[in-house]
Enzyme design. Structure first.
Site, mmCIF file in Angstrom:
data_model
loop_
_atom_site.group_PDB
_atom_site.id
_atom_site.type_symbol
_atom_site.label_atom_id
_atom_site.label_comp_id
_atom_site.label_asym_id
_atom_site.label_seq_id
_atom_site.Cartn_x
_atom_site.Cartn_y
_atom_site.Cartn_z
ATOM 1 N N ARG A 147 0.860 -1.183 0.000
ATOM 2 C CA ARG A 147 0.000 0.000 0.000
ATOM 3 C C ARG A 147 0.894 1.230 0.000
ATOM 4 O O ARG A 147 1.861 1.296 0.756
ATOM 5 C CB ARG A 147 -0.894 0.004 1.240
ATOM 6 C CG ARG A 147 -1.930 1.098 1.211
ATOM 7 C CD ARG A 147 -2.760 1.135 2.485
ATOM 8 N NE ARG A 147 -2.144 1.986 3.490
ATOM 9 C CZ ARG A 147 -2.811 2.502 4.533
ATOM 10 N NH1 ARG A 147 -4.095 2.234 4.698
ATOM 11 N NH2 ARG A 147 -2.196 3.257 5.408
ATOM 12 N N TYR A 159 -3.210 11.345 6.341
ATOM 13 C CA TYR A 159 -3.497 9.983 6.766
ATOM 14 C C TYR A 159 -2.517 8.980 6.137
ATOM 15 O O TYR A 159 -2.228 9.061 4.946
ATOM 16 C CB TYR A 159 -4.934 9.595 6.349
ATOM 17 C CG TYR A 159 -5.087 8.108 6.345
ATOM 18 C CD1 TYR A 159 -5.255 7.438 7.548
ATOM 19 C CD2 TYR A 159 -4.960 7.369 5.180
ATOM 20 C CE1 TYR A 159 -5.307 6.062 7.577
ATOM 21 C CE2 TYR A 159 -5.020 5.993 5.195
ATOM 22 C CZ TYR A 159 -5.190 5.352 6.406
ATOM 23 O OH TYR A 159 -5.220 3.988 6.434
ATOM 24 N N ASP A 217 -5.171 3.925 -0.196
ATOM 25 C CA ASP A 217 -6.335 4.157 0.666
ATOM 26 C C ASP A 217 -6.683 5.647 0.641
ATOM 27 O O ASP A 217 -5.868 6.480 1.063
ATOM 28 C CB ASP A 217 -5.983 3.711 2.097
ATOM 29 C CG ASP A 217 -7.175 3.703 3.037
ATOM 30 O OD1 ASP A 217 -8.239 4.217 2.650
ATOM 31 O OD2 ASP A 217 -7.026 3.183 4.165
ATOM 32 N N HIS A 219 -9.222 6.820 2.304
ATOM 33 C CA HIS A 219 -9.752 7.044 3.650
ATOM 34 C C HIS A 219 -11.003 7.918 3.697
ATOM 35 O O HIS A 219 -11.086 8.874 4.487
ATOM 36 C CB HIS A 219 -8.653 7.600 4.560
ATOM 37 C CG HIS A 219 -8.651 6.945 5.905
ATOM 38 N ND1 HIS A 219 -9.127 7.553 7.031
ATOM 39 C CD2 HIS A 219 -8.265 5.706 6.294
ATOM 40 C CE1 HIS A 219 -9.021 6.728 8.066
ATOM 41 N NE2 HIS A 219 -8.508 5.586 7.634
ATOM 42 N N GLU A 243 -8.950 2.086 -2.163
ATOM 43 C CA GLU A 243 -9.749 1.764 -0.976
ATOM 44 C C GLU A 243 -10.519 2.969 -0.462
ATOM 45 O O GLU A 243 -10.008 4.087 -0.466
ATOM 46 C CB GLU A 243 -8.778 1.263 0.099
ATOM 47 C CG GLU A 243 -9.420 1.021 1.438
ATOM 48 C CD GLU A 243 -8.381 0.622 2.484
ATOM 49 O OE1 GLU A 243 -7.244 0.259 2.112
ATOM 50 O OE2 GLU A 243 -8.714 0.683 3.670
ATOM 51 N N GLU A 269 -14.238 -1.159 5.783
ATOM 52 C CA GLU A 269 -13.605 -1.417 7.084
ATOM 53 C C GLU A 269 -14.461 -0.910 8.243
ATOM 54 O O GLU A 269 -14.317 -1.379 9.363
ATOM 55 C CB GLU A 269 -12.196 -0.825 7.149
ATOM 56 C CG GLU A 269 -12.134 0.688 7.091
ATOM 57 C CD GLU A 269 -10.709 1.227 7.074
ATOM 58 O OE1 GLU A 269 -9.874 0.683 6.334
ATOM 59 O OE2 GLU A 269 -10.434 2.191 7.805
ATOM 60 N N ARG A 290 -13.756 -5.144 2.650
ATOM 61 C CA ARG A 290 -12.744 -4.723 3.622
ATOM 62 C C ARG A 290 -13.134 -4.979 5.075
ATOM 63 O O ARG A 290 -12.501 -4.460 5.985
ATOM 64 C CB ARG A 290 -12.484 -3.216 3.447
ATOM 65 C CG ARG A 290 -11.635 -2.866 2.273
ATOM 66 C CD ARG A 290 -10.195 -3.226 2.492
ATOM 67 N NE ARG A 290 -9.526 -2.329 3.424
ATOM 68 C CZ ARG A 290 -8.525 -2.696 4.210
ATOM 69 N NH1 ARG A 290 -8.094 -3.936 4.214
ATOM 70 N NH2 ARG A 290 -7.949 -1.826 5.005
ATOM 71 N N GLU A 346 -4.581 -7.427 4.670
ATOM 72 C CA GLU A 346 -3.767 -6.311 5.181
ATOM 73 C C GLU A 346 -2.965 -6.795 6.388
ATOM 74 O O GLU A 346 -3.494 -7.492 7.258
ATOM 75 C CB GLU A 346 -4.686 -5.158 5.604
ATOM 76 C CG GLU A 346 -3.935 -3.954 6.135
ATOM 77 C CD GLU A 346 -4.864 -2.824 6.538
ATOM 78 O OE1 GLU A 346 -6.049 -3.086 6.825
ATOM 79 O OE2 GLU A 346 -4.404 -1.670 6.557
ATOM 80 N N TRP A 409 -12.524 11.718 8.229
ATOM 81 C CA TRP A 409 -11.176 11.217 8.504
ATOM 82 C C TRP A 409 -11.096 9.756 8.150
ATOM 83 O O TRP A 409 -11.943 8.974 8.497
ATOM 84 C CB TRP A 409 -10.789 11.381 9.984
ATOM 85 C CG TRP A 409 -9.358 11.045 10.120
ATOM 86 C CD1 TRP A 409 -8.301 11.866 9.831
ATOM 87 C CD2 TRP A 409 -8.793 9.780 10.474
ATOM 88 N NE1 TRP A 409 -7.123 11.175 9.989
ATOM 89 C CE2 TRP A 409 -7.403 9.884 10.375
ATOM 90 C CE3 TRP A 409 -9.343 8.547 10.846
ATOM 91 C CZ2 TRP A 409 -6.530 8.836 10.649
ATOM 92 C CZ3 TRP A 409 -8.481 7.507 11.117
ATOM 93 C CH2 TRP A 409 -7.085 7.657 11.033
HETATM 94 C C1 GCO Z 1 -6.545 0.779 7.093
HETATM 95 C C2 GCO Z 1 -7.320 1.742 7.914
HETATM 96 C C3 GCO Z 1 -6.780 2.046 9.277
HETATM 97 C C4 GCO Z 1 -7.794 2.899 10.038
HETATM 98 C C5 GCO Z 1 -7.816 2.525 11.463
HETATM 99 C C6 GCO Z 1 -8.843 3.291 12.255
HETATM 100 O O1 GCO Z 1 -6.802 0.743 5.914
HETATM 101 O O2 GCO Z 1 -5.760 0.051 7.659
HETATM 102 O O3 GCO Z 1 -7.756 2.822 7.159
HETATM 103 O O4 GCO Z 1 -5.501 2.570 9.293
HETATM 104 O O5 GCO Z 1 -7.520 4.248 9.906
HETATM 105 O O6 GCO Z 1 -8.104 1.158 11.541
HETATM 106 O O7 GCO Z 1 -8.940 2.790 13.532
HETATM 107 MG MG MG Z 2 -8.383 1.886 5.266
#
Ligand code: GCO
Ligand code: MG
Length: 409
Positions: A147, A159, A217, A219, A243, A269, A290, A346, A409
């Site tokens: 990644r 991030y 990602d 995010h 992602e 996620e 995810r 991951e 975020w």
């Molecule tokens: C990822 C995620 C994490 C999240 C985290 C939040 O793809 O691994 O985006 O980094 O930010 O799990 O608690």
């Molecule tokens: Mg993520």
């Protein structure tokens, strides 16, 4: 055999983890992960105050029935707190069943469908050069998929860009907010991001060639049309996936993104149940699921989700950040090994302190993960070590635009 005790252990070996430990009247123990990053104690209280007493005296062999009892029986369904609590019970029961049968959990799920699980690691950099170093470091450690996250000119904190530890080659436990009584504040500028990311991937493909599987990602930060534009601009770089390109609440947003790009999409996620995925899967709007066993109610519902996804040729890409504990990671390694439609896992190694508290049978060799052959999930909790690391408040950051508007975020 009956469940005789249900204990909740909160420990913070560099970051907070909530673990449920079930003990049977025969002395068999099972562990489940209930960690909800930044809201940990809500799940601990849910388990201690509302679930533990309901489990005492139940037959630990009845995994499906216990899951339904906690899900349907509460009346208030879904949501991250509820589903993390149910997940912990579910995992602990699979752990007990594996130990009772003398087999690793993946054997109970149908046995291995492959030799190991392709894992991806997190490379990041504040410049092209440091990003290149980070990718090289991951390749040296054996990762076969990576990644890529990068700093953005004009944006102060982004991030996914790790601090010093990673660049110097040490093991890092990505904790973007750090600990403290309130969240840290980051800034964001989608236009600057959209201008810069294609240049990052130009650089990475130029340096590392066309074959290395690359992931990114976003995010949850983009509007649908921005996400479509990003997906389209990254097509020449042939990503393994893009992602969380838009906030995950709107499944319809992915329709618009999908109309414009063939960059593969991964999402989910923050999802808790199959209903969050229903439209995404049945309309084939994503390529990878995810979800994490910890936030999705455990192994039982994640298995059902993956069977549903299989009908649409959608594969797994389970969430594996360091805020999923070694128990949660083990749960999805067993599942990933067993299902036919595994995609990628991951993998962010936990800190050394975490590895002392949670001893794991899993292995990472030549870029591949394997849950190991220990009966059950293969994780033991050292409660004395856990007690040395009491809970500390920790929050994920928040993000604001330049004019002060709160952003995703
Ligand atoms: C990822 C995620 C994490 C999240 C985290 C939040 O793809 O691994 O985006 O980094 O930010 O799990 O608690
Ligand atoms: Mg993520």
């Amino acid at each position: 055999m009956r469940i005789a005790a249900a204990d909740v252990v909160v420990t913070s070996p560099t970051r907070n983890f909530v673990t449920l430990k079930l003990t049977t009247d025969d002395g068999v123990t099972g562990l489940g992960d209930a960690t909800l990053n930044g809201r940990e104690l809500a799940v601990a209280a849910y388990l201690r105050e509302h679930v533990a007493a309901l489990l005492i005296g139940r037959d630990p062999a009845r995994i499906e029935d216990t899951w339904q009892y906690l899900y349907r029986g509460a009346y208030w369904r879904r949501g991250p707190v509820t589903m993390a609590a149910i997940a912990a019970v579910d995992m602990a029961l699979w752990d007990i069943k594996g130990k009772v049968c003398g087999v690793p959990v993946y054997q109970l799920l149908g046995g291995a469908s492959r030799e190991g699980l392709l894992a991806y690691g997190h490379a990041s950099g504040t410049s092209f050069e440091s990003l290149g170093e980070s990718i090289n470091m991951h390749l040296e450690k054996g990762y076969r998929a990576i990644r890529v996250q990068s700093s953005i000119p004009g944006v102060h904190a982004v991030y996914g860009v790790a601090a010093q530890a990673q660049a110097s080659g040490e093991r890092y436990d990505y904790e973007p907010a750090g600990r403290g009584a309130a969240p840290a504040q980051e800034d964001w500028d989608s236009a600057a991001y959209l201008r810069h990311v294609p240049k990052v991937f130009d650089y990475v493909r130029r340096e590392f060639g066309p074959e290395l599987p690359l992931l990114h990602d976003a995010h949850h930060r983009l509007r649908p049309i921005e996400a479509a534009k990003l997906g389209k601009s990254l097509e020449p770089h042939n990503l393994f996936w893009l992602e969380d390109c838009t906030p995950a609440e709107s499944q319809q947003a992915l329709r618009l993104v999908r109309q414009h790009t063939v960059t593969p999409l991964a999402i989910g996620e923050v999802f808790n149940t199959v209903w969050d995925f229903q439209q995404l899967i049945s309309e084939q709007l994503i390529d990878y699921v995810r979800a994490a066993s910890t936030h999705f109610g455990g192994i039982t519902p994640l298995r059902k989700l993956m069977d549903f996804a299989a009908q649409y040729q959608i594969r797994s890409g389970f969430h594996g950040p360091t805020d999923v504990s070694p128990v949660g990671l083990a749960a999805q390694l067993h599942l990933g090994l067993a299902i036919h439609n595994f995609g990628i896992q991951e993998y962010m190694p936990h800190s050394e302190q975490t590895d002392v508290v949670f001893r794991q049978s899993m292995s990472f060799t030549d870029g591949m993960l394997h849950p190991g052959e220990t009966p059950g999930l293969g994780v033991t909790l050292d409660e004395e070590a856990a007690a040395r690391y009491p809970y500390q408040p920790a929050y994920l950051p928040i993000s604001r635009l330049k004019d002060g508007t709160m952003h995703d975020w």
